[in-house]
Motif scaffolding. Structure first.
Motif, PDB file in Angstrom:
ATOM      1  N   ASP A  88      46.292 -13.137   2.346  1.00  0.00           N
ATOM      2  CA  ASP A  88      46.621 -13.541   0.981  1.00  0.00           C
ATOM      3  C   ASP A  88      46.748 -12.293   0.107  1.00  0.00           C
ATOM      4  O   ASP A  88      45.825 -11.906  -0.599  1.00  0.00           O
ATOM      5  N   GLN A  89      47.927 -11.670   0.153  1.00  0.00           N
ATOM      6  CA  GLN A  89      48.158 -10.431  -0.584  1.00  0.00           C
ATOM      7  C   GLN A  89      47.981 -10.649  -2.092  1.00  0.00           C
ATOM      8  O   GLN A  89      48.615 -11.508  -2.683  1.00  0.00           O
ATOM      9  N   GLY A  90      47.101  -9.869  -2.669  1.00  0.00           N
ATOM     10  CA  GLY A  90      46.880  -9.958  -4.107  1.00  0.00           C
ATOM     11  C   GLY A  90      46.119 -11.193  -4.549  1.00  0.00           C
ATOM     12  O   GLY A  90      45.938 -11.417  -5.758  1.00  0.00           O
ATOM     13  N   GLY A  91      45.664 -12.010  -3.594  1.00  0.00           N
ATOM     14  CA  GLY A  91      44.884 -13.195  -3.949  1.00  0.00           C
ATOM     15  C   GLY A  91      45.660 -14.262  -4.699  1.00  0.00           C
ATOM     16  O   GLY A  91      45.079 -15.051  -5.452  1.00  0.00           O
ATOM     17  N   LYS A  92      46.972 -14.332  -4.496  1.00  0.00           N
ATOM     18  CA  LYS A  92      47.788 -15.294  -5.240  1.00  0.00           C
ATOM     19  C   LYS A  92      47.458 -16.743  -4.860  1.00  0.00           C
ATOM     20  O   LYS A  92      47.445 -17.625  -5.717  1.00  0.00           O
ATOM     21  N   LEU A  93      47.204 -16.991  -3.582  1.00  0.00           N
ATOM     22  CA  LEU A  93      46.924 -18.365  -3.144  1.00  0.00           C
ATOM     23  C   LEU A  93      45.536 -18.828  -3.596  1.00  0.00           C
ATOM     24  O   LEU A  93      45.386 -19.960  -4.075  1.00  0.00           O
ATOM     25  N   VAL A  94      44.534 -17.973  -3.433  1.00  0.00           N
ATOM     26  CA  VAL A  94      43.188 -18.398  -3.846  1.00  0.00           C
ATOM     27  C   VAL A  94      43.144 -18.633  -5.351  1.00  0.00           C
ATOM     28  O   VAL A  94      42.432 -19.521  -5.840  1.00  0.00           O
ATOM     29  N   ALA A  95      43.921 -17.846  -6.091  1.00  0.00           N
ATOM     30  CA  ALA A  95      43.987 -18.049  -7.541  1.00  0.00           C
ATOM     31  C   ALA A  95      44.664 -19.376  -7.866  1.00  0.00           C
ATOM     32  O   ALA A  95      44.236 -20.109  -8.762  1.00  0.00           O
ATOM     33  N   LYS A  96      45.727 -19.702  -7.147  1.00  0.00           N
ATOM     34  CA  LYS A  96      46.451 -20.958  -7.384  1.00  0.00           C
ATOM     35  C   LYS A  96      45.557 -22.166  -7.117  1.00  0.00           C
ATOM     36  O   LYS A  96      45.550 -23.127  -7.891  1.00  0.00           O
ATOM     37  N   PHE A  97      44.782 -22.103  -6.028  1.00  0.00           N
ATOM     38  CA  PHE A  97      43.939 -23.238  -5.664  1.00  0.00           C
ATOM     39  C   PHE A  97      42.573 -23.221  -6.349  1.00  0.00           C
ATOM     40  O   PHE A  97      41.823 -24.191  -6.247  1.00  0.00           O
ATOM     41  N   GLY A  98      42.233 -22.131  -7.019  1.00  0.00           N
ATOM     42  CA  GLY A  98      40.947 -22.056  -7.698  1.00  0.00           C
ATOM     43  C   GLY A  98      39.780 -21.739  -6.775  1.00  0.00           C
ATOM     44  O   GLY A  98      38.625 -22.042  -7.097  1.00  0.00           O
ATOM     45  N   ILE A  99      40.061 -21.103  -5.649  1.00  0.00           N
ATOM     46  CA  ILE A  99      39.012 -20.779  -4.669  1.00  0.00           C
ATOM     47  C   ILE A  99      38.208 -19.568  -5.141  1.00  0.00           C
ATOM     48  O   ILE A  99      38.774 -18.550  -5.525  1.00  0.00           O
ATOM     49  N   ARG A 100      36.871 -19.701  -5.090  1.00  0.00           N
ATOM     50  CA  ARG A 100      35.997 -18.602  -5.488  1.00  0.00           C
ATOM     51  C   ARG A 100      35.100 -18.131  -4.348  1.00  0.00           C
ATOM     52  O   ARG A 100      34.475 -17.072  -4.447  1.00  0.00           O
ATOM     53  N   HIS A 101      35.013 -18.962  -3.295  1.00  0.00           N
ATOM     54  CA  HIS A 101      34.151 -18.622  -2.160  1.00  0.00           C
ATOM     55  C   HIS A 101      34.880 -18.921  -0.848  1.00  0.00           C
ATOM     56  O   HIS A 101      35.732 -19.810  -0.786  1.00  0.00           O
TER      57      HIS A 101
END
Length: 207
Positions: free
Chosen positions: A164-177
């Motif tokens: 996940d380059q740059g954390g774009k997907l985790v940011a979209k889904f709201g993932i923190r852990h």
């Protein structure tokens, strides 16, 4: 009239050469740059710079910068994500026929299913990696790394992984852990931050 003529005569008078003059020589900027490049090439500086750049690029590809702001999951957390979007402009086919008008809400899950769950893990965490490999298969999940080396994992597990380059997907889904799993639940996506069994057992033992 006489005064004007006198002033004109004075202004046009040749006072001769008052000092030494030299031609104005402006250096050619492109020629100067080219000369410096040729000198750098001859000295090996350009080759060294290219080698250093190539090494840095290769290292970043093999081990991308980890996604910032994430930590291991310590408690299960679950929520839903609605992928519905509002079309910003008319969408037409190649013949100009209107397919989707501007302003219509479109949910991709109405036409395309998420056949594989998305599993986010930090591959530098042995427990997360072990859990992901044992609890998923190539057919039912895509492993998406938020840390670690994708090349190392692919070589060791003989399995394709993503990053996940740059954390774009985790940011979209709201993932923190992490670990975290994204899977389809009807017309929405269910996101769950998971505690690996061994990590949960260690935490219970500590209590």
């Amino acid at each position: 009239m006489v005064a004007c003529l006198a002033a004109s005569t004075v202004a046009a008078r040749d006072y001769g050469q008052l000092g030494t003059t030299t031609p104005v020589i402006e250096p050619d900027l492109l020629a100067a740059i080219e000369a410096r490049l040729l000198a750098a090439q001859a000295s090996g500086k350009i080759a060294a710079m290219n080698k250093t750049l190539a090494a840095r690029t290769e290292a970043k590809v093999k081990r991308p910068p980890p996604v910032e702001g994430l930590s291991p999951t310590t408690a299960v957390r679950s929520w839903t994500y609605d992928p519905t979007i509002t079309v910003g402009s008319d969408i037409s086919d190649h013949r100009g026929n209107l397919i989707i008008p501007k302003g219509r809400k479109v949910n991709p899950l109405d036409t395309v299913s998420l056949r594989q769950s998305l599993v986010f893990i930090d591959a530098d965490d042995a427990a997360q990696l072990r859990w992901a490999i044992k609890s998923t298969t190539v057919l039912n999940a895509k492993l998406i790394l938020t840390g670690g080396s994708p090349f190392t994992v692919m070589k060791a597990e003989q399995r394709r992984v993503f990053f996940d380059q740059g954390g774009k997907l985790v940011a979209k889904f709201g993932i923190r852990h992490t670990p975290a799993v994204v899977e389809q639940a009807g017309h929405v996506l269910k996101v769950t931050e998971v505690v690996p069994p061994r990590a949960a057992a260690r935490r219970e033992a500590a209590l």
